[in-house]
Design a protein around this motif. Structure first.
Motif, PDB file in Angstrom:
ATOM      1  N   LYS A 294       0.837  -1.197   0.000  1.00 37.70           N
ATOM      2  CA  LYS A 294       0.000   0.000   0.000  1.00 37.70           C
ATOM      3  C   LYS A 294       0.876   1.252   0.000  1.00 37.70           C
ATOM      4  N   TYR A 295       0.484   2.234  -0.789  1.00 39.52           N
ATOM      5  CA  TYR A 295       1.172   3.520  -0.816  1.00 39.52           C
ATOM      6  C   TYR A 295       0.554   4.458   0.212  1.00 39.52           C
ATOM      7  N   ASP A 296       1.395   5.113   1.011  1.00 35.33           N
ATOM      8  CA  ASP A 296       0.896   6.178   1.894  1.00 35.33           C
ATOM      9  C   ASP A 296       0.645   7.442   1.074  1.00 35.33           C
ATOM     10  N   THR A 297       1.513   7.668   0.091  1.00 38.58           N
ATOM     11  CA  THR A 297       1.363   8.817  -0.800  1.00 38.58           C
ATOM     12  C   THR A 297       1.962   8.466  -2.154  1.00 38.58           C
ATOM     13  N   ILE A 298       1.378   9.023  -3.200  1.00 36.32           N
ATOM     14  CA  ILE A 298       1.842   8.770  -4.562  1.00 36.32           C
ATOM     15  C   ILE A 298       1.374   9.923  -5.430  1.00 36.32           C
ATOM     16  N   SER A 299       2.112  10.248  -6.476  1.00 36.31           N
ATOM     17  CA  SER A 299       1.713  11.347  -7.352  1.00 36.31           C
ATOM     18  C   SER A 299       0.806  10.839  -8.472  1.00 36.31           C
ATOM     19  N   LEU A 300       0.029  11.753  -9.034  1.00 36.75           N
ATOM     20  CA  LEU A 300      -0.833  11.395 -10.159  1.00 36.75           C
ATOM     21  C   LEU A 300      -0.012  10.895 -11.344  1.00 36.75           C
ATOM     22  N   SER A 301       1.159  11.479 -11.559  1.00 37.60           N
ATOM     23  CA  SER A 301       2.002  11.035 -12.671  1.00 37.60           C
ATOM     24  C   SER A 301       2.496   9.604 -12.443  1.00 37.60           C
ATOM     25  N   GLU A 302       2.792   9.246 -11.184  1.00 37.26           N
ATOM     26  CA  GLU A 302       3.183   7.868 -10.868  1.00 37.26           C
ATOM     27  C   GLU A 302       2.016   6.910 -11.078  1.00 37.26           C
ATOM     28  N   VAL A 303       0.808   7.349 -10.724  1.00 39.25           N
ATOM     29  CA  VAL A 303      -0.383   6.529 -10.941  1.00 39.25           C
ATOM     30  C   VAL A 303      -0.508   6.186 -12.419  1.00 39.25           C
ATOM     31  N   LEU A 304      -0.263   7.181 -13.267  1.00 40.46           N
ATOM     32  CA  LEU A 304      -0.335   6.949 -14.711  1.00 40.46           C
ATOM     33  C   LEU A 304       0.787   6.025 -15.171  1.00 40.46           C
ATOM     34  N   ASP A 305       2.010   6.305 -14.728  1.00 38.74           N
ATOM     35  CA  ASP A 305       3.164   5.515 -15.156  1.00 38.74           C
ATOM     36  C   ASP A 305       3.031   4.043 -14.762  1.00 38.74           C
ATOM     37  N   LYS A 306       2.523   3.817 -13.553  1.00 38.17           N
ATOM     38  CA  LYS A 306       2.415   2.458 -13.029  1.00 38.17           C
ATOM     39  C   LYS A 306       1.097   1.782 -13.398  1.00 38.17           C
ATOM     40  N   LYS A 307       0.218   2.541 -14.093  1.00 35.58           N
ATOM     41  CA  LYS A 307      -1.096   2.018 -14.514  1.00 35.58           C
ATOM     42  C   LYS A 307      -1.894   1.475 -13.319  1.00 35.58           C
ATOM     43  N   LEU A 308      -1.905   2.239 -12.241  1.00 33.12           N
ATOM     44  CA  LEU A 308      -2.639   1.848 -11.045  1.00 33.12           C
ATOM     45  C   LEU A 308      -4.111   2.212 -11.187  1.00 33.12           C
ATOM     46  N   GLN A 309      -4.975   1.366 -10.652  1.00 36.68           N
ATOM     47  CA  GLN A 309      -6.417   1.544 -10.818  1.00 36.68           C
ATOM     48  C   GLN A 309      -6.984   2.437  -9.719  1.00 36.68           C
ATOM     49  N   VAL A 310      -6.685   3.716  -9.800  1.00 35.86           N
ATOM     50  CA  VAL A 310      -7.260   4.687  -8.864  1.00 35.86           C
ATOM     51  C   VAL A 310      -8.521   5.283  -9.476  1.00 35.86           C
ATOM     52  N   MET A 311      -8.344   5.873 -10.646  1.00 32.45           N
ATOM     53  CA  MET A 311      -9.437   6.349 -11.487  1.00 32.45           C
ATOM     54  C   MET A 311      -9.140   5.882 -12.897  1.00 32.45           C
ATOM     55  N   ASP A 312     -10.084   6.056 -13.798  1.00 31.96           N
ATOM     56  CA  ASP A 312      -9.770   5.693 -15.170  1.00 31.96           C
ATOM     57  C   ASP A 312      -8.797   6.712 -15.770  1.00 31.96           C
ATOM     58  N   LEU A 313      -8.238   6.360 -16.912  1.00 31.59           N
ATOM     59  CA  LEU A 313      -7.160   7.148 -17.506  1.00 31.59           C
ATOM     60  C   LEU A 313      -7.575   8.594 -17.771  1.00 31.59           C
ATOM     61  N   THR A 314      -8.743   8.780 -18.369  1.00 32.56           N
ATOM     62  CA  THR A 314      -9.202  10.134 -18.699  1.00 32.56           C
ATOM     63  C   THR A 314      -9.300  10.988 -17.452  1.00 32.56           C
ATOM     64  N   ALA A 315      -9.930  10.459 -16.400  1.00 30.75           N
ATOM     65  CA  ALA A 315     -10.111  11.209 -15.157  1.00 30.75           C
ATOM     66  C   ALA A 315      -8.769  11.535 -14.505  1.00 30.75           C
ATOM     67  N   THR A 316      -7.847  10.579 -14.525  1.00 32.43           N
ATOM     68  CA  THR A 316      -6.533  10.796 -13.909  1.00 32.43           C
ATOM     69  C   THR A 316      -5.785  11.921 -14.613  1.00 32.43           C
ATOM     70  N   VAL A 317      -5.801  11.902 -15.928  1.00 31.08           N
ATOM     71  CA  VAL A 317      -5.125  12.961 -16.698  1.00 31.08           C
ATOM     72  C   VAL A 317      -5.766  14.312 -16.420  1.00 31.08           C
ATOM     73  N   MET A 318      -7.091  14.370 -16.372  1.00 27.75           N
ATOM     74  CA  MET A 318      -7.785  15.629 -16.084  1.00 27.75           C
ATOM     75  C   MET A 318      -7.389  16.187 -14.721  1.00 27.75           C
ATOM     76  N   CYS A 319      -7.327  15.319 -13.710  1.00 29.81           N
ATOM     77  CA  CYS A 319      -6.944  15.772 -12.372  1.00 29.81           C
ATOM     78  C   CYS A 319      -5.488  16.233 -12.335  1.00 29.81           C
ATOM     79  N   MET A 320      -4.622  15.533 -13.058  1.00 29.57           N
ATOM     80  CA  MET A 320      -3.213  15.917 -13.090  1.00 29.57           C
ATOM     81  C   MET A 320      -3.035  17.275 -13.764  1.00 29.57           C
ATOM     82  N   GLU A 321      -3.691  17.472 -14.903  1.00 36.52           N
ATOM     83  CA  GLU A 321      -3.546  18.728 -15.642  1.00 36.52           C
ATOM     84  C   GLU A 321      -4.133  19.916 -14.886  1.00 36.52           C
ATOM     85  N   ASN A 322      -5.141  19.647 -14.067  1.00 41.36           N
ATOM     86  CA  ASN A 322      -5.814  20.735 -13.345  1.00 41.36           C
ATOM     87  C   ASN A 322      -5.468  20.779 -11.859  1.00 41.36           C
TER      88      ASN A 322
END
Length: 234
Positions: free
Chosen positions: A175-203
């Motif tokens: 389990k991660y205590d903390t992780i960045s949105l860019s790491e979530v994308l790089d590691k393909k972790l299932q936090v949110m779907d890809l579109t939502a993750t990119v939107m949150c990262m950009e904003n």
């Protein structure tokens, strides 16, 4: 940190309790009582609810994808109407917005009206997703969070945070205590779907991911006793 406005994502399955389908009133009341305390603290709360307790359209190959997604949108509206009434039963004011007209059952979404509703002390439900097929409720909450300029998205899940693999399948998942949105994308972790993750990262919309079933998990997450995963924007 003191949040002024937050957006909470609830899964439909979480509202169904052990039944896994339909509604479980006790589960909804537990959520409502926590939200009421946050409203009394002066917080503005927006809520998005998934439709999985009624419909999982992507598992069906028989139904056209557009129609399946439309059924899913209606499922989220049913959930919001039900949960809104549970909230009202314990003294809260609520308003439900949808991206399309639903007769007199909901209010057609506009940013100005939603902001006014927050200012009037309502818990604001954003139902019906984006109003378009091929977009999940993850994308729906990301979109509304950006539009409504929230401080944080809270993701209440069946598991207690973000792991490097599925803890239900891998007993050694970390389990991660903390992780960045860019790491979530790089590691393909299932936090949110890809579109939502990119939107949150950009904003630059951060997230707190936690287990809904833990006692007072929403209250504890917002008020600082946090045991889930912080998803950062850096």
């Amino acid at each position: 940190m003191k949040y002024k406005r937050i957006m909470l994502k609830l899964s439909g399955e979480a509202l169904a309790g052990e039944k896994k389908t339909g509604f479980d009133e006790d589960s909804c009341l537990r959520v409502a009582k926590q939200i009421k305390q946050l409203v009394e603290q002066g917080m503005e709360i927006g809520i998005v609810i998934g439709g999985g307790n009624f419909w999982r359209g992507r598992t069906s190959e028989t139904i056209d994808r557009t129609k399946a997604d439309q059924i899913g949108m209606l499922a989220t509206i049913m959930n919001c109407i039900y949960v809104s009434e549970i909230f009202r039963s314990i003294g809260m004011k609520t308003q439900i917005f949808t991206p399309f007209i639903c007769g007199t059952m909901t209010q057609l979404f506009s940013k100005d009206l939603a902001n006014q509703s927050f200012q009037e002390g309502n818990v604001v439900f954003f139902a019906g997703g984006t109003g378009h097929p091929y977009f999940s409720t993850d994308t729906g909450i990301a979109l509304r969070a950006i539009e409504m300029e929230v401080d944080m998205i809270l993701l209440a899940k069946a598991i207690d945070g973000v792991y490097d693999s599925d803890p239900k399948l891998n007993k050694n998942a970390v389990k991660y205590d903390t992780i960045s949105l860019s790491e979530v994308l790089d590691k393909k972790l299932q936090v949110m779907d890809l579109t939502a993750t990119v939107m949150c990262m950009e904003n630059k919309i951060p997230m707190l991911v936690f287990g809904l079933e833990e006692e007072n998990s929403i209250l504890n997450t917002v008020n600082g006793t946090f045991t889930g995963t912080m998803v950062r924007v850096d």
